[in-house]
Every structure is written in C-alpha cells, then in structure tokens.
Scaffold this active site. Structure first.
Site, PDB file in Angstrom:
ATOM      1  N   ASP A  10    -103.123  73.665 -49.937  1.00 36.35           N
ATOM      2  CA  ASP A  10    -104.191  74.403 -49.386  1.00 36.35           C
ATOM      3  C   ASP A  10    -104.459  73.862 -47.708  1.00 36.35           C
ATOM      4  OD1 ASP A  10    -106.251  76.326 -48.990  1.00 36.35           O
ATOM      5  OD2 ASP A  10    -107.507  74.724 -49.576  1.00 36.35           O
ATOM      6  N   ASP A  12    -107.851  74.948 -45.497  1.00 38.42           N
ATOM      7  CA  ASP A  12    -109.057  74.768 -45.192  1.00 38.42           C
ATOM      8  C   ASP A  12    -109.822  73.923 -45.885  1.00 38.42           C
ATOM      9  OD1 ASP A  12    -109.319  76.518 -42.808  1.00 38.42           O
ATOM     10  OD2 ASP A  12    -108.868  78.032 -44.246  1.00 38.42           O
TER      11      ASP A  12
END
Length: 225
Positions: A10, A12
């Site tokens: 991922d 953020d």
C-alpha cells in the site's frame, strides 16, 4: 512458511506519512464548514478511494458541497503540506533496499490515483524502484474489495498466496485477505485501533524482523538505497 515470491505495498500511511497529512486536510475541510474531523469518520474513510471517502464525509455531515469541490480543495491544501512534510515511514527505505538485494519483485497497490501516487513516489525518487503500480482509479471496485490485489497478482504472474501484501489500514488489509494474499497489517498512528483479524501477521513497523523472516531475507546491516 508460504512460498512468497513478491511484495505489494500500500502507499498512504504504509510507505509514506500521507495518512497523517490527510487527517490534517480533512480537519481543515471540515473546519471551514463548522465541523470537526472525528475518529469514527476517519476510520470509515481510511484506505478508500478519494471519491468514496469524500462522499462519506459529505453524507456524514450533510455538507453542502460536491465530491469535485472537496477534491479540488483537498489538492490545494495537500500539496502545500507535501512540500514541507512528506517523509517515508520507519523501515520503508531499508525494506526496499533489502528486497532489491534479494531480487524480490515489488509493486504498489493504492487507493490513490495514478497521478497522485506517481507524484508522491517521484518526490522521494522511488517510482522507478517498483515493477508497476495498480491504482484506485484503475479497478472497478476499490478496497476492501479484493480487485486491486488480484490485479497485482496477475501482473506479477503469481497466485495471490505467493504475494506478501503490506497494509496499514483495516480496509486495505481486508482487501488483501479477500484476495487470498499473505496479508501483513502494519498499524501506524490512528490505525493502531483498527481490526486486523484474519491477517497473517501484524507487524510493529516495516522494520519488523518477522516481515524479513517471512520473505526469507536478512534484516541485519541493511542500508537504505
């Protein structure tokens, strides 16, 4: 241990501190409209595509604004914060260097748009270090649906169970679990209260030795590239 052959990150709140910056942006958006950005709303929004997250904000507070208006304001506020405060999360640079040293492929699967994700990674000089990006504006169903991680596994030409996924939110972790990947939760900041049940591992940070162990690589004497 499973036969893990690639890592999908991922973005953020996992590789970079943008979740913390998003909280400040959301607080400013709502302050301008006489509201507070409270934890229950933040929990619902974390890990979602921007259009979905902003729709949740509008509905939660019955705002007289469109998703497009809030998205434009978000970009204006956010870019000023990025210039001053963007930084990698603890252990991120070292883990990237270790994966490269072990020739383990790596990719990004993020709810953010390709334009935004590319900008963030370029700012750190990291974009070319990933085999590819799969972004929230490129899949039909965003996290917590498994689409984005199934797409990443296909591009890697691997079964999902052969892919280690690193996620900082319960929404993203549920997407990885639903895809059948080896899901690793890496809570940080607000997401330390999230439910990571079903994850194969819950790590302290990206420097957690258990991540390295699952991949069969050494965590000692790793220097960030």
């Amino acid at each position: 241990m499973p036969d893990l052959r690639a890592v999908v990150f991922d973005l953020d709140g996992l590789l970079v501190n943008t979740e913390e910056l998003y909280h400040q942006v959301g607080s400013e958006l709502l302050r301008r409209r006489g509201h507070e950005f409270l934890p229950d709303l933040l929990d619902k929004m974390m890990g979602r595509p921007q259009s979905v997250a902003l729709r949740m904000m509008i509905e939660h507070h019955a705002l007289d604004a469109t998703v497009e208006q809030l998205a434009q304001e978000t970009e204006e506020i956010f870019r000023a914060l990025l210039d001053a405060r963007l930084r990698p999360m603890p252990g991120a640079a070292e883990l990237l260097a270790a994966l490269e040293g072990a020739s383990i492929p790596k990719a990004i699967a993020t709810s953010s748009s390709r334009r935004f994700a590319s900008d963030i990674l370029n700012r750190l000089g990291w974009l070319a270090r990933f085999q590819f990006l799969v972004c929230g504006d490129e899949v039909e169903h965003g996290k917590p649906q498994p689409d984005i991680y199934l797409a990443a596994a296909r591009q890697l030409n691997l079964q999902p169970a052969q892919v280690l996924v690193l996620e900082d939110s319960q929404t993203g972790c549920r997407a990885a679990i639903a895809a059948g990947a080896f899901a690793v939760g890496v809570p940080a900041g607000h997401s330390r209260t999230h439910d990571f049940s079903g994850a194969s591992l819950i790590a302290d940070t990206l420097a957690d030795a258990r991540i390295y162990s699952a991949l069969g690589i050494c965590a000692t004497a790793v220097r960030p590239a």
